[in-house]
Design an enzyme around this catalytic site. Structure first.
Site, PDB file in Angstrom:
ATOM      1  N   ARG A 198      25.158  15.555  12.309  1.00 24.52           N
ATOM      2  CA  ARG A 198      25.407  14.509  13.319  1.00 24.52           C
ATOM      3  C   ARG A 198      26.568  13.591  12.942  1.00 24.52           C
ATOM      4  O   ARG A 198      27.134  13.697  11.872  1.00 24.52           O
ATOM      5  CB  ARG A 198      24.134  13.673  13.537  1.00 24.52           C
ATOM      6  CG  ARG A 198      23.576  13.053  12.278  1.00 24.52           C
ATOM      7  CD  ARG A 198      22.356  12.191  12.584  1.00 24.52           C
ATOM      8  NE  ARG A 198      21.784  11.670  11.358  1.00 24.52           N
ATOM      9  CZ  ARG A 198      20.782  12.239  10.689  1.00 24.52           C
ATOM     10  NH1 ARG A 198      20.208  13.345  11.137  1.00 24.52           N
ATOM     11  NH2 ARG A 198      20.349  11.708   9.555  1.00 24.52           N
ATOM     12  N   ASP A 199      26.854  12.650  13.821  1.00 22.03           N
ATOM     13  CA  ASP A 199      27.818  11.566  13.621  1.00 22.03           C
ATOM     14  C   ASP A 199      29.268  12.062  13.614  1.00 22.03           C
ATOM     15  O   ASP A 199      30.011  11.875  12.631  1.00 22.03           O
ATOM     16  CB  ASP A 199      27.533  10.789  12.312  1.00 22.03           C
ATOM     17  CG  ASP A 199      26.086  10.362  12.196  1.00 22.03           C
ATOM     18  OD1 ASP A 199      25.408  10.307  13.248  1.00 22.03           O
ATOM     19  OD2 ASP A 199      25.625  10.081  11.079  1.00 22.03           O
ATOM     20  N   SER A 239      25.019   8.444  16.608  1.00 21.16           N
ATOM     21  CA  SER A 239      26.321   7.865  16.251  1.00 21.16           C
ATOM     22  C   SER A 239      27.503   8.781  16.503  1.00 21.16           C
ATOM     23  O   SER A 239      27.364  10.005  16.567  1.00 21.16           O
ATOM     24  CB  SER A 239      26.305   7.460  14.785  1.00 21.16           C
ATOM     25  OG  SER A 239      25.534   6.296  14.675  1.00 21.16           O
ATOM     26  N   LEU A 297      17.005  -3.778  18.394  1.00 19.00           N
ATOM     27  CA  LEU A 297      17.634  -3.456  17.106  1.00 19.00           C
ATOM     28  C   LEU A 297      19.043  -2.914  17.281  1.00 19.00           C
ATOM     29  O   LEU A 297      19.297  -2.093  18.154  1.00 19.00           O
ATOM     30  CB  LEU A 297      16.761  -2.404  16.394  1.00 19.00           C
ATOM     31  CG  LEU A 297      17.293  -1.802  15.101  1.00 19.00           C
ATOM     32  CD1 LEU A 297      16.170  -1.704  14.068  1.00 19.00           C
ATOM     33  CD2 LEU A 297      17.880  -0.413  15.333  1.00 19.00           C
ATOM     34  N   GLU A 323      25.601  10.682   5.959  1.00 16.60           N
ATOM     35  CA  GLU A 323      25.674  10.166   7.322  1.00 16.60           C
ATOM     36  C   GLU A 323      27.044   9.531   7.560  1.00 16.60           C
ATOM     37  O   GLU A 323      27.707   9.063   6.637  1.00 16.60           O
ATOM     38  CB  GLU A 323      24.561   9.138   7.554  1.00 16.60           C
ATOM     39  CG  GLU A 323      23.172   9.767   7.464  1.00 16.60           C
ATOM     40  CD  GLU A 323      22.063   8.891   8.017  1.00 16.60           C
ATOM     41  OE1 GLU A 323      21.258   9.367   8.817  1.00 16.60           O
ATOM     42  OE2 GLU A 323      21.998   7.710   7.640  1.00 16.60           O
ATOM     43  N   GLN A 368      24.537   1.307  17.786  1.00 12.07           N
ATOM     44  CA  GLN A 368      23.282   1.993  18.037  1.00 12.07           C
ATOM     45  C   GLN A 368      22.262   0.944  18.423  1.00 12.07           C
ATOM     46  O   GLN A 368      22.038  -0.033  17.681  1.00 12.07           O
ATOM     47  CB  GLN A 368      22.830   2.726  16.751  1.00 12.07           C
ATOM     48  CG  GLN A 368      23.624   3.961  16.445  1.00 12.07           C
ATOM     49  CD  GLN A 368      23.209   5.123  17.332  1.00 12.07           C
ATOM     50  OE1 GLN A 368      22.169   5.720  17.136  1.00 12.07           O
ATOM     51  NE2 GLN A 368      24.026   5.416  18.328  1.00 12.07           N
ATOM     52  N   ASP A 404      24.055   1.381  13.449  1.00 10.42           N
ATOM     53  CA  ASP A 404      25.437   1.800  13.164  1.00 10.42           C
ATOM     54  C   ASP A 404      26.461   1.331  14.205  1.00 10.42           C
ATOM     55  O   ASP A 404      26.207   1.432  15.408  1.00 10.42           O
ATOM     56  CB  ASP A 404      25.584   3.324  13.174  1.00 10.42           C
ATOM     57  CG  ASP A 404      24.532   4.054  12.403  1.00 10.42           C
ATOM     58  OD1 ASP A 404      23.645   3.412  11.834  1.00 10.42           O
ATOM     59  OD2 ASP A 404      24.585   5.289  12.388  1.00 10.42           O
TER      60      ASP A 404
HETATM   61  C1  FRU Z   1      22.696   6.278  10.382  1.00 13.02           C
HETATM   62  C2  FRU Z   1      22.039   7.166  11.418  1.00 13.02           C
HETATM   63  C3  FRU Z   1      22.976   8.239  11.916  1.00 13.02           C
HETATM   64  C4  FRU Z   1      22.408   8.548  13.278  1.00 13.02           C
HETATM   65  C5  FRU Z   1      21.977   7.192  13.746  1.00 13.02           C
HETATM   66  C6  FRU Z   1      20.766   7.165  14.636  1.00 13.02           C
HETATM   67  O1  FRU Z   1      22.084   5.046  10.285  1.00 13.02           O
HETATM   68  O2  FRU Z   1      20.843   7.724  10.922  1.00 13.02           O
HETATM   69  O3  FRU Z   1      23.059   9.363  11.078  1.00 13.02           O
HETATM   70  O4  FRU Z   1      23.342   9.120  14.121  1.00 13.02           O
HETATM   71  O5  FRU Z   1      21.708   6.436  12.578  1.00 13.02           O
HETATM   72  O6  FRU Z   1      20.532   5.868  15.082  1.00 13.02           O
END
Ligand code: FRU
Length: 486
Positions: A165-166, A106, A43, A224, A62, A46
């Protein structure tokens, strides 16, 4: 649908041999993309770490190697000289430290001097599965692989929920400081952005405060993948709010929106000029991220994930899913974004196909409807014109409605299969990029876009269009190498 145990989803990849059979199997799928970045196996979600460094574009996604499931996430690396031709580079960041033991989540990239730096979320979980998100950094090494810093830059704050995060890193020329925007959720479950600041990229980070987005104090339960960029003097804030339904978006609770306004780093306030707008009106578009180091103050380059967090797609049966969208150029005009397909994509054209009602599997279609009239364009219909992905334009309300209930392969039905794309101007033109499992409409030279996964069956490679429309179809050459590099 396959049920995965936690052990299966979070298995560590020790050797490429463990997924070579999977790669061989999915390479045979009729839905493998030809000019879109897609997962080598398993899969992709992001886009991460998107930047141009010394003339090469770097993009990571990701990646969960094992199948169409969100589990242990890696950053998988692809590179390109021109944003069109991409090749696989293998794993960029692997979850191999204490801080990211359950995923390299991410993040973004920035060039400084000759170096390229990456900022990502280390998703740590303890033996009770309690999550601690760390903000971690890495630097591109001489061998072309990111090298992690041994320690995180900072950990989470306990006055927010576990959702922090991110990291999106930016440089503010006005005060020579770096800022990191972190997507977050408050303790009372509201989506927001935390801001950290430092004079150096790899040290000295401190919490500056919470971003005040005027009028958006209660808008979704988690934001996100925040991204901010200045285009032609306007600040553009892009994020993916979750856990909320928005008008006109059917049952979906995952969105990708933007605000145009002014960012004040002294007061940590973003003041929008107007309401939010959807970055894309389609069924599957999320977590978009802009590239850094584009070198043009009037444009940004953005790429999104064709997919949504809670959705499931037909290729799940084949043990893979997901794709990146086509990179798009962003410009600001009249307080709105204009989004156009990456320039140079025309180079993929392999001659014009006859506009005879049949649809090539990978093509670009340009349609100019007659002025000021209702209009229909139905893609992936059967030979008799029935079924398909049906777009209807209502001239009175200037709204395109896209209905996917007529496709043979239906999916995510509960999220909604009919969506509107409202326009501000009458429909003038559509530029549509069709690949083997995605369809992207760019309308009115970039006024609005509509991106979706589509999985046509052999009998569905036809289209119908209202009489009087001018139609051109160009077959497109493949431009994304699908080699097994891990
Ligand atoms: C968005 C998310 C981000 C996270 C990542 C994990 O799709 O949920 O917030 O960092 O995917 O795969």
């Amino acid at each position: 649908m396959r049920q995965w145990t936690t052990e299966e989803r979070y298995r560590v990849l020790h050797s490429p041999d463990e997924i070579s059979d999977l790669y061989d199997k999915i390479s045979k799928s009729v839905y493998r993309q030809t000019y879109h970045v897609q997962p080598v196996t398993g899969l992709s979600s992001d886009p991460n770490g998107f930047t141009c460094h010394k003339g090469t574009w770097h993009l990571f996604y990701q990646w969960c190697p094992w199948g169409a499931v969100h589990g242990l996430k890696y950053w998988y690396h692809v590179s390109s000289p021109d944003l069109i031709n991409w090749k696989n580079e293998g794993v960029g960041l692997a979850p191999d430290t204490f801080y990211d033991n359950k995923g390299c989540h991410s993040g973004s990239a920035i060039c400084a001097g000759d170096d390229l730096y990456f900022f990502y979320t280390g998703n740590h979980r303890d033996e009770n599965w309690v999550r601690t998100p760390y903000t971690c950094a890495a630097k591109l090494g001489k061998d072309g692989k990111p090298e992690k810093l041994p320690e995180p830059l900072f950990g989470p704050r306990d006055d927010y929920s576990e959702h922090q995060r991110d990291p999106k890193v930016v440089y503010n020329e006005k005060n020579n400081k770096y800022y990191i925007f972190i997507g977050a959720q408050t303790l009372d479950k509201k989506g927001t952005v935390q801001i950290y600041q430092s004079e150096n990229l790899l040290s000295g980070w401190s919490f500056a405060g919470q971003l005040n987005v005027v009028g958006f104090e209660d808008f979704g339960g988690m934001w996100e993948c925040p991204y901010i960029v200045n285009i032609s003097g306007s600040d553009v804030l892009i994020f993916s709010p979750q856990y909320t339904k928005l008008p006109g978006r059917s049952e979906s609770t995952n969105h990708n929106v933007y605000l145009i306004g002014k960012m004040d780093y002294d007061t940590l306030t973003f003041t929008p000029e107007s309401g939010y707008r959807h970055l894309d009106y389609g069924f599957d578009f999320y977590a978009a991220q802009g590239a850094s180091n584009v070198g043009d103050p009037d444009k940004a380059i953005l790429i999104g994930w064709i997919g949504l967090p809670d959705n499931h797609y037909p290729t799940e049966e084949e043990d893979w899913e997901g794709s990146m969208g086509l990179p798009r150029e962003l410009r600001v005009k009249d307080g709105k974004l204009l989004q156009t397909p990456v320039s140079g994509i025309e180079a993929l054209r392999a001659g014009q196909a006859p506009a005879d009602g049949t649809l090539p599997a990978a093509c670009e279609m340009i349609v100019e409807p007659a002025a000021d009239a209702d209009f229909d364009l139905n893609l992936y219909t059967k030979a008799d014109g029935s079924g398909g992905l049906r777009l209807h334009y209502d001239a009175a309300s200037k709204t395109c409605t896209v209905d996917k209930t007529g496709l043979n392969k239906r999916f995510n039905m509960a999220v909604g299969e009919v969506l509107d794309m409202p326009l501000e101007n009458p429909l003038r033109n559509l530029r549509i990029f069709i690949d083997r499992s995605s369809t992207e409409y760019f309308v009115n030279d970039g006024e609005a876009t509509f991106t979706s996964h589509t999985y046509p069956e052999a009998e569905e490679f036809h289209y119908t269009v209202t009489d009087g429309a001018a139609v051109k179809i160009y077959k497109l050459n493949p431009s994304v190498k699908d080699d097994f590099v891990v």
